[in-house]
Enzyme design. Sequence first.
Site, PDB file in Angstrom:
ATOM      1  N   GLY A   1      28.871  60.982 -55.213  1.00 25.29           N
ATOM      2  CA  GLY A   1      30.284  60.755 -54.905  1.00 25.29           C
ATOM      3  C   GLY A   1      30.577  59.518 -54.088  1.00 25.29           C
ATOM      4  O   GLY A   1      31.701  59.311 -53.650  1.00 25.29           O
TER       5      GLY A   1
ATOM      6  N   GLU B   1      18.780  63.566 -57.575  1.00 25.69           N
ATOM      7  CA  GLU B   1      20.091  63.159 -57.073  1.00 25.69           C
ATOM      8  C   GLU B   1      19.976  62.766 -55.599  1.00 25.69           C
ATOM      9  O   GLU B   1      20.015  63.647 -54.710  1.00 25.69           O
ATOM     10  CB  GLU B   1      21.078  64.317 -57.192  1.00 25.69           C
ATOM     11  CG  GLU B   1      21.307  64.790 -58.600  1.00 25.69           C
ATOM     12  CD  GLU B   1      22.659  65.484 -58.733  1.00 25.69           C
ATOM     13  OE1 GLU B   1      23.486  64.984 -59.490  1.00 25.69           O
ATOM     14  OE2 GLU B   1      22.884  66.491 -58.048  1.00 25.69           O
TER      15      GLU B   1
ATOM     16  N   GLU C   1      24.761  70.032 -52.414  1.00 28.74           N
ATOM     17  CA  GLU C   1      25.934  70.595 -51.724  1.00 28.74           C
ATOM     18  C   GLU C   1      25.679  72.048 -51.340  1.00 28.74           C
ATOM     19  O   GLU C   1      26.152  72.510 -50.295  1.00 28.74           O
ATOM     20  CB  GLU C   1      27.173  70.447 -52.627  1.00 28.74           C
ATOM     21  CG  GLU C   1      27.642  68.997 -52.664  1.00 28.74           C
ATOM     22  CD  GLU C   1      28.444  68.615 -53.890  1.00 28.74           C
ATOM     23  OE1 GLU C   1      28.855  69.502 -54.657  1.00 28.74           O
ATOM     24  OE2 GLU C   1      28.635  67.396 -54.096  1.00 28.74           O
TER      25      GLU C   1
ATOM     26  N   HIS D   1      21.554  72.435 -55.955  1.00 26.81           N
ATOM     27  CA  HIS D   1      22.359  71.226 -55.754  1.00 26.81           C
ATOM     28  C   HIS D   1      22.438  70.948 -54.254  1.00 26.81           C
ATOM     29  O   HIS D   1      22.532  71.873 -53.444  1.00 26.81           O
ATOM     30  CB  HIS D   1      23.759  71.415 -56.351  1.00 26.81           C
ATOM     31  CG  HIS D   1      24.538  70.134 -56.398  1.00 26.81           C
ATOM     32  ND1 HIS D   1      25.130  69.591 -55.287  1.00 26.81           N
ATOM     33  CD2 HIS D   1      24.769  69.267 -57.409  1.00 26.81           C
ATOM     34  CE1 HIS D   1      25.712  68.450 -55.626  1.00 26.81           C
ATOM     35  NE2 HIS D   1      25.508  68.225 -56.907  1.00 26.81           N
TER      36      HIS D   1
ATOM     37  N   SER E   1      26.817  59.256 -58.760  1.00 23.33           N
ATOM     38  CA  SER E   1      27.732  58.156 -59.093  1.00 23.33           C
ATOM     39  C   SER E   1      27.489  57.553 -60.473  1.00 23.33           C
ATOM     40  O   SER E   1      27.656  56.352 -60.669  1.00 23.33           O
ATOM     41  CB  SER E   1      27.680  57.071 -58.008  1.00 23.33           C
ATOM     42  OG  SER E   1      28.137  57.595 -56.775  1.00 23.33           O
TER      43      SER E   1
ATOM     44  N   ASN F   1      28.951  68.324 -64.134  1.00 25.43           N
ATOM     45  CA  ASN F   1      29.101  69.364 -63.119  1.00 25.43           C
ATOM     46  C   ASN F   1      30.515  69.245 -62.552  1.00 25.43           C
ATOM     47  O   ASN F   1      30.810  68.295 -61.833  1.00 25.43           O
ATOM     48  CB  ASN F   1      28.042  69.133 -62.024  1.00 25.43           C
ATOM     49  CG  ASN F   1      28.223  70.047 -60.828  1.00 25.43           C
ATOM     50  OD1 ASN F   1      29.007  70.997 -60.866  1.00 25.43           O
ATOM     51  ND2 ASN F   1      27.496  69.766 -59.749  1.00 25.43           N
TER      52      ASN F   1
ATOM     53  N   LYS G   1      31.910  71.129 -60.406  1.00 25.09           N
ATOM     54  CA  LYS G   1      32.002  71.623 -59.025  1.00 25.09           C
ATOM     55  C   LYS G   1      33.223  72.557 -58.905  1.00 25.09           C
ATOM     56  O   LYS G   1      33.527  73.267 -59.857  1.00 25.09           O
ATOM     57  CB  LYS G   1      32.024  70.450 -58.052  1.00 25.09           C
ATOM     58  CG  LYS G   1      30.842  69.490 -58.305  1.00 25.09           C
ATOM     59  CD  LYS G   1      30.674  68.420 -57.289  1.00 25.09           C
ATOM     60  CE  LYS G   1      29.485  67.542 -57.660  1.00 25.09           C
ATOM     61  NZ  LYS G   1      29.222  66.488 -56.702  1.00 25.09           N
TER      62      LYS G   1
HETATM   63  P1  PGA Z   1      28.869  62.366 -58.734  1.00 28.35           P
HETATM   64  O1  PGA Z   1      28.183  63.791 -58.487  1.00 28.35           O
HETATM   65  O2  PGA Z   1      28.592  61.973 -60.171  1.00 28.35           O
HETATM   66  O3  PGA Z   1      30.338  62.613 -58.490  1.00 28.35           O
HETATM   67  O4  PGA Z   1      28.270  61.409 -57.778  1.00 28.35           O
HETATM   68  C1  PGA Z   1      26.909  64.061 -59.017  1.00 28.35           C
HETATM   69  C2  PGA Z   1      26.481  65.449 -58.648  1.00 28.35           C
HETATM   70  O5  PGA Z   1      26.781  65.927 -57.546  1.00 28.35           O
HETATM   71  O6  PGA Z   1      25.810  66.110 -59.461  1.00 28.35           O
END
Ligand code: PGA
Length: 248
Positions: free
Chosen positions: A168, A162, A95, A93, A208, A10, A12
């Site tokens: 992150g 997740e 976010e 997601h 992560s 992803n 983003k």
């Molecule tokens: P990350 O993000 O691997 O940077 O932790 C995962 C995600 O948001 O799908």
Amino acid sequence: MTRRRLIAGNWKMNGDRKALGELDAIAAVARLSPNIDVAICPPATLIERAAHHAADLIIGAQDCHASESGAHTGCLAPGMLREAGARLVIVGHSERREAQGENDADVRAKAEAAIAAGLMVIICVGEPLALRQAGLAETYVEGQLHASLPETATKDLIIAYEPIWSIGSGLVPASENIAAMHAMIRQTLIHLLGPEHGSLVRILYGGSVNADNAASLLEIANVDGALVGGASLTARSFVPIIEQWSGL
Ligand code: PGA
């Protein structure tokens, strides 16, 4: 029960035309890994080019609207994404749940619309840190599943667990916690979709994921793949994850 592994990146809100160069090396390793699926979800502006550029990859979108068309400024319908070359879409997601205020009903509507348009769908679920610390993570995620899964069973459904606090941050839950969560998700899928479909749905872990922890995640029961953010942005960090998961 064999489920094809899926590694999905992803991007983003990252990546411009130059970033498509990263897809060459990622597609090359995907070509050598016929036993797994490799997906990249770039920004919507790059979907069409990415789909032409890298036929060995599943190109996906990061969100869609629940309607086929209409007065929704700035939004994209699932059919538009499909026409641009997307074969998959991420919905729910964390976010977007946080920043755009999307709730489980929105996520379900988007997932149903995407499946109706012929897209595979990754529905994201996961708890905030306070609920993990309060021992309520599984109860919370079970509630998200009940409220956001499409009403009709389909093979095109994928779940990504997740934990919000893991995205992150470099923090990954203990293996036993991931195992317990994925086992609960599998049981819930079987309960809601029936044993046949519930056993076929792939459950990804996200948060992560990187080349150092990919191998140990792979050993956890019911972890059928990964949703990768930061480490999917370059071939250098993404290819080693694919290699470990494909057994290359
Ligand atoms: P990350 O993000 O691997 O940077 O932790 C995962 C995600 O948001 O799908």
